[in-house]
Design an enzyme around this catalytic site. Sequence first.
Site, short mmCIF file in Angstrom:
data_model
loop_
_atom_site.label_atom_id
_atom_site.label_comp_id
_atom_site.label_asym_id
_atom_site.label_seq_id
_atom_site.Cartn_x
_atom_site.Cartn_y
_atom_site.Cartn_z
N GLU A 44 0.83 -1.21 0.00
CA GLU A 44 0.00 0.00 0.00
C GLU A 44 0.86 1.26 0.00
O GLU A 44 2.04 1.22 0.41
CB GLU A 44 -0.91 0.01 1.23
N PRO A 45 0.30 2.40 -0.43
CA PRO A 45 1.08 3.64 -0.53
C PRO A 45 1.73 4.06 0.78
O PRO A 45 2.83 4.61 0.78
CB PRO A 45 0.04 4.67 -0.98
N GLU B 208 8.47 -16.29 -2.91
CA GLU B 208 8.67 -15.04 -3.65
C GLU B 208 10.12 -14.56 -3.53
O GLU B 208 10.72 -14.11 -4.51
CB GLU B 208 7.72 -13.95 -3.13
N GLY C 205 9.52 -7.10 -3.06
CA GLY C 205 9.41 -8.35 -2.30
C GLY C 205 10.02 -8.27 -0.92
O GLY C 205 10.41 -9.30 -0.34
#
Length: 389
Positions: free
Chosen positions: A129-130, A243, A364
Amino acid sequence: MNSIYFTEEHELFRQSFKDFLHKEVVPHIEKWEKSGTIERFIWGKFGEMGFFGLNYPEVYGGMNLDLFYTVVFLEELQKIKSSGFAAAMWAHAYLAMTHLNAEGSERIKQEYLAPSISGKKIGALCVTEPFGGSDVAGMRTTAAKNGDKYIINGSKTFITNGVYADYYVVAAKTSPELGNKGISMFLVDTNLKGISATKLDKLGWRASDTAEIAFDNVEIPAENLMGEEGKGFPYIMQHFAFERLIMAINAHARAEYAIEYTIEYMSQREAFGSTINKFQALRHTMVEHATEIEHCKLFNYAAVARLDKKEYVVKEATMAKLKSTKVADLAIYDCLQMLGGYGYMEEYPLARLLRDSRLGPIGGGTSEILKEILSKMIIDNQNYKPAVK
């Protein structure tokens, strides 16, 4: 290639995938890099060849192969001069689809995972998120239960395939008062009212579509909850090891490509009456980087082998990403230097490689966050265990 991990079948797959990339992808790379848009047909071609289903169940169209086929897939994608294109492919196949396979209901798997494997649907994972960055627990996006629906409000950013996607896998807080124990995962169709996606302008990964996404009272069916309510944070953490290993493999592969390209260039470039591969200072620099890359590669392979046996390798995967992305950046920086002024020119691959590689220590989980995770494990003796059995 290391025969401990790769069989003849792996190498046959490597050659066939390499041939596919050079026939179907490479001719379009420069166009996609300049336009910032990857044409949708290529997902269909990947799907037709089974490349999105390597480690997914056969019942949904996958092949249920071991993870070293995925390693081959990732390595070869890094060697066609566009980490942005590579990101669009692996973010679909291993970020969004990993959650579909692990937490999706049978209906979701039939309606979204199967067509994702065939390349008919494109997915994106929406976690960052920002205002949160690497602080997943600090997310502000909410999903409020209202009868047989959830209503989602909030925003996400740095989302790969955020504009292209047909669906999002969205992390949102169903019980904000519970902090990271109040996060849940949802399947969200991108054509719903209240969703807007804005493409971001990036330093590198130019071919890939990276977006900021806003959710304004977006209504989704309650059945689009993935897994259990409140288990979103453990689900996300569970998949972070994979990931991080993906990003570590990407790093060693692009660095290896840079080294190979640069050594070939040095064998042809002449200065002061000799090819520059005869100059000791340059030779030793390349050897040092080649050595570091080989160390990373073998460590990464060992971690993949353990993950393929279902071992929990959060420590090793975190180390792999931390080290490999740093080594790749340093190697590519020096490779560009070996080309002199030509390294700074867009027609040579090192300029793009340098920009593309810089995202490695950021995406990541930043290197700083990874160091703190490792500090807790190594110094504070914190023992992380699988969050979800």
